[in-house]
Design a protein around this motif. Structure first.
Motif: not given
Length: 485
Positions: A7-15
């Motif tokens: 859940x979430x495509x920010x930097x943590x989710x993308x990583x």
């Protein structure tokens, strides 16, 4: 049923998505906005912190140092902008040097390499525009600056090309436990998964609390910034920090990875998880406090201001791991500063947790390399002419401030997880980030989006959702023009 939903495509989710794509897993990323990098990850300082500030023994300290150590290699592997500039944390009081010594000792405990305390003469020789009151500094040579959009988009694109699904404009509404996983109800239907990675930024506590009796609480901490023109970019060389306090590292002054000067942020705790407006008071504070550490900042060259939210968990540390009473629900919460720096290590930590649970096979087709958008400005004149001869769109300049060509914008739209809005193009190419702030290039960029995506001009948005730029149909617009004549 998916193996993992993030859940979430920010930097943590993308990583996390990129690291998990190293394995044979069925993975999906759900993002409520129209693109990656639309929340906390898009509005921050872009600093690669060395790691001296976090409490020794904390998860934040461990992952900060690991992430910092990985950033240069990762920038070459994924082709995003990064510079190793170093940082200076400066003292302006008699008691300051003692505080710097404590930071130095903390940094040594955390494993930060190369830390040095500089005296007045050394620090002013290194940075001539420091305030006259600066009497010492902690120099951290491993610190740097990164393009936060570039890092986030690069990891997401690489995850996508390695098999991860991304679903945008898909807002999570509810999560229910199943016998062997979870059901996630969204604005676009229901999804089932064995494992959830909760990388939802300031909303991570909301989703955690849907499945766990051990509650999390995240405070959105607003930071306001001023961005100056590239002609001010050389005012400092390293990132300049004030001595940190309970609200963080204070107002900093730094170059950006693309050569601007950035000043900020403030630190205001809010209840509103959407409170990203700038204020006269906040920007006044940025102007005032920055001058304690750096003199003669040319504020007449400010080209824009913005605000972002940091997700601060009550324990003041990252919360990464499986919820005790919700097996399969993996938190990646409280990722405040230095979350951007730590993201590569955060992704690896999440992948290790799920690898231990699912014991997946490695993905033999995993490719760690991603190539970014062609940059004609980085080529020699001969190479540029050859490129334009083959692809004439690279000779048609759309954004005059940043010298961005039609070819670069076409690449931004056509590439994996391509741009669908003006801000999507801007984050990938910098078209619209210059002195005029998209005043001249927006109509031409909209025409390209209209042509490439096959959508009406009045449906093109600034940043997805209802942020449309043209009101009414083409017919109505024509009739209004005729009436005015």
């Amino acid at each position: 049923m998916y193996d993992v939903i993030i859940i979430g495509a920010g930097v943590s989710g993308a990583a996390a998505a990129r690291e998990l794509s190293r394995y044979k897993l069925n993975i999906c990323v759900l993002e409520r906005d129209e693109d990656v990098c639309c929340g906390t990850s898009k509005a921050n300082s872009g600093i690669v912190h060395s790691g001296y500030d976090a409490e020794p023994g904390s998860l934040m300290a461990e992952l900060n140092v690991k992430g910092c150590e990985q950033m240069e290699v990762l920038s070459k592997e994924l082709d995003f902008a990064y510079k190793n500039t170093g940082s200076l944390t400066v003292s302006t009081t008699e008691e300051g040097p003692q505080a710097l010594q404590k930071l130095y000792e903390r940094g040594v405990k955390n494993g930060v390499k190369g830390l040095r305390i500089l005296n007045r003469e050394e620090v002013h020789e290194m940075e001539p525009n420091l305030s006259d009151e600066v009497n010492a500094a902690l120099y951290a040579p491993t610190a740097g600056i990164v393009c936060p959009f570039g890092l986030n988009i690069a990891m997401a694109e690489n995850a996508f090309t390695n098999g991860v699904e991304f679903k945008f404009d898909t807002e999570v509404k509810n999560i229910r436990k199943l016998e062997n996983g979870f059901s996630i109800e969204t604005s676009k239907g229901t999804y089932e998964t064995k494992y959830i990675v909760n990388a939802a930024g300031v909303y991570a506590d909301v989703f955690h609390n849907m499945v766990s009796e051990k509650k999390l609480h995240i405070t959105p901490r607003k930071g306001e910034y001023m961005l100056l023109d590239k002609s001010a970019g050389k005012h400092v060389n390293a990132t300049i920090f004030a001595l940190p306090n309970k609200f963080g590292k204070g107002v900093l002054v730094t170059q950006t990875a693309h050569g601007n000067l950035l000043v900020g942020p403030t630190a205001t705790d809010l209840e509103d998880k959407e409170g990203v407006n700038t204020t006269a008071e906040g920007l006044g504070e940025v102007r005032e406090k920055s001058q304690y550490t750096v003199k003669d900042i040319p504020f007449r060259k400010v080209i824009t201001s913005f605000a972002g939210l940091r997700a601060v968990e009550d324990g003041m540390d990252f919360v990464i791991g499986e919820a005790e009473d919700a097996p399969g629900f993996i938190d990646c919460a409280g990722i405040a500063s230095p979350g951007l720096t730590s993201s590569p290590a955060i992704g690896a930590r999440i992948a290790e947790i799920i690898k231990e649970k699912l014991q997946p096979e490695e993905n033999p087709d995993f490719d760690p390399v991603r190539k970014g958008i062609k940059n004609p400005a980085a080529l020699s004149l001969e190479e540029r002419n050859e490129l334009i001869k083959k692809e004439p769109a690279y000779g048609n300049i759309i954004c005059r401030c940043e010298m961005i060509s039609e070819g670069e914008i076409l690449d931004a739209i056509r590439r994996p997880l391509g741009a669908k809005s003006l801000d999507g193009v801007k984050r990938r190419t910098r078209a619209g980030m210059g002195r005029c702030q998209a005043g001249f290039c927006s109509p031409k960029t909209m025409e390209i989006l209209h042509r490439e995506l096959g959508i009406p001009m009045e449906e093109i948005t600034k940043a997805g959702g209802e942020s449309k730029l043209i009101e009414g149909t083409n017919k109505n617009l024509a009739e209004e023009g005729a009436d005015h004549e």
